[in-house]
Design an enzyme around this catalytic site. Sequence first.
Site, PDB file in Angstrom:
ATOM      1  CG  MET A  11      65.504  28.945 -32.959  1.00 25.36           C
ATOM      2  SD  MET A  11      65.662  29.357 -31.210  1.00 25.36           S
ATOM      3  CE  MET A  11      63.995  29.082 -30.612  1.00 25.36           C
ATOM      4  CG  ASP A  52      67.117  40.454 -29.806  1.00 25.36           C
ATOM      5  OD1 ASP A  52      66.256  40.498 -30.713  1.00 25.36           O
ATOM      6  OD2 ASP A  52      66.882  40.100 -28.642  1.00 25.36           O
ATOM      7  CE  LYS A 100      73.979  33.708 -30.300  1.00 26.14           C
ATOM      8  NZ  LYS A 100      74.181  32.295 -30.532  1.00 26.14           N
TER       9      LYS A 100
HETATM   10  N1  SAH Z   1      59.813  35.393 -30.913  1.00 29.97           N
HETATM   11  C1  SAH Z   1      60.061  34.972 -32.267  1.00 29.97           C
HETATM   12  C2  SAH Z   1      60.880  33.703 -32.319  1.00 29.97           C
HETATM   13  C3  SAH Z   1      62.278  33.889 -31.771  1.00 29.97           C
HETATM   14  S1  SAH Z   1      63.249  32.426 -31.895  1.00 29.97           S
HETATM   15  C4  SAH Z   1      58.720  34.821 -32.999  1.00 29.97           C
HETATM   16  O1  SAH Z   1      57.674  34.866 -32.369  1.00 29.97           O
HETATM   17  O2  SAH Z   1      58.744  34.697 -34.223  1.00 29.97           O
HETATM   18  C5  SAH Z   1      64.121  32.728 -33.390  1.00 29.97           C
HETATM   19  C6  SAH Z   1      63.623  31.796 -34.461  1.00 29.97           C
HETATM   20  O3  SAH Z   1      62.400  32.289 -35.004  1.00 29.97           O
HETATM   21  C7  SAH Z   1      64.531  31.680 -35.661  1.00 29.97           C
HETATM   22  O4  SAH Z   1      65.608  30.811 -35.422  1.00 29.97           O
HETATM   23  C8  SAH Z   1      63.562  31.120 -36.676  1.00 29.97           C
HETATM   24  O5  SAH Z   1      63.292  29.758 -36.431  1.00 29.97           O
HETATM   25  C9  SAH Z   1      62.318  31.903 -36.349  1.00 29.97           C
HETATM   26  N2  SAH Z   1      62.182  33.108 -37.178  1.00 29.97           N
HETATM   27  C10 SAH Z   1      62.145  34.384 -36.768  1.00 29.97           C
HETATM   28  N3  SAH Z   1      61.927  35.224 -37.796  1.00 29.97           N
HETATM   29  C11 SAH Z   1      61.820  34.446 -38.892  1.00 29.97           C
HETATM   30  C12 SAH Z   1      61.561  34.694 -40.265  1.00 29.97           C
HETATM   31  N4  SAH Z   1      61.372  35.935 -40.724  1.00 29.97           N
HETATM   32  N5  SAH Z   1      61.504  33.653 -41.114  1.00 29.97           N
HETATM   33  C13 SAH Z   1      61.668  32.398 -40.676  1.00 29.97           C
HETATM   34  N6  SAH Z   1      61.913  32.095 -39.389  1.00 29.97           N
HETATM   35  C14 SAH Z   1      61.980  33.098 -38.511  1.00 29.97           C
END
Ligand code: SAH
Length: 264
Positions: free
Chosen positions: A176, A39, A61
């Site tokens: 998020m 995704d 999305k």
């Molecule tokens: N499983 C993922 C999180 C998924 S939820 C993890 O462990 O990182 C998706 C959220 O993760 C985004 O809305 C943001 O808040 C955060 N996120 C993911 N990648 C990011 C990045 N490179 N920089 C900042 N926030 C990030």
Amino acid sequence: MTATLPGKVYLVGAGPGDPDLLTLKAHRLLRRCDAVVYDSLVPREVLALVPATAERHFVGKRRGHHSVPQPSTNAVLVELAGRHRCVVRLKGGDPFLFGRGGEEAAHLARHGVPVEVVPGVTAGIAAPAYLGIPVTHRRAGSSVTFVTGHEEIDKARPSVDWRGLARSSDGLVIYMGLHNLAHICEELIAGGLDPATPAAAVQQGTVRGQRSVIAELGGLAREVRLAELASPAIVVIGEMVNQRVPACAPEPAAVEMPIPLRLG
Ligand code: SAH
């Protein structure tokens, strides 16, 4: 009882974006998989590791479209496992941290599909690290909470108790959280956090679009708005932000992060 299918599904954490933060196991599986289901938040450079012959399925999305509903993603995984030996379900960060990996694992297990999780480097630790911020520090207390700032309205469980968190956790790492940031900050202050508590927001941590704001809790939402930070972003709140060592921050990787639509 479902008949045993030939394939296995690996729920693989892709890390936060910088391809150098992939685990060796993720790298090895991507190189040998027969199908990949991915995704948003997975850079092209990571997908490029997948053999050209492998089937690719995007379930995130796209502009102007809703994301693929979870039941159809689950069905795609079961179907692919019936036709392929090695299926990689690739997810940003760690698959079990706000990634619905738990739901997919349970669904696959229920359908008799062999499944294995491959943990990844989560954005909540890596994005602050790329600013030099340690998410815990002895001088900054002894607890940190990973919390989502985006909750589904119809969720069965009650929403996040921000005021309670203000009292119970020394540090917060919010996923998020951009969309509700003003509300979250107000609630934390109402719960007793000092408006002068140090805080940071990092957009697209570890990759080319990395931008950040460091501000006091009381002014954070405004600063983030003025800087026009956008999703994906991590917000960190607590004394650990003051323990920042800019000298240890890596250069963000020269790769693009595909931007999802939901704010956060
Ligand atoms: N499983 C993922 C999180 C998924 S939820 C993890 O462990 O990182 C998706 C959220 O993760 C985004 O809305 C943001 O808040 C955060 N996120 C993911 N990648 C990011 C990045 N490179 N920089 C900042 N926030 C990030």
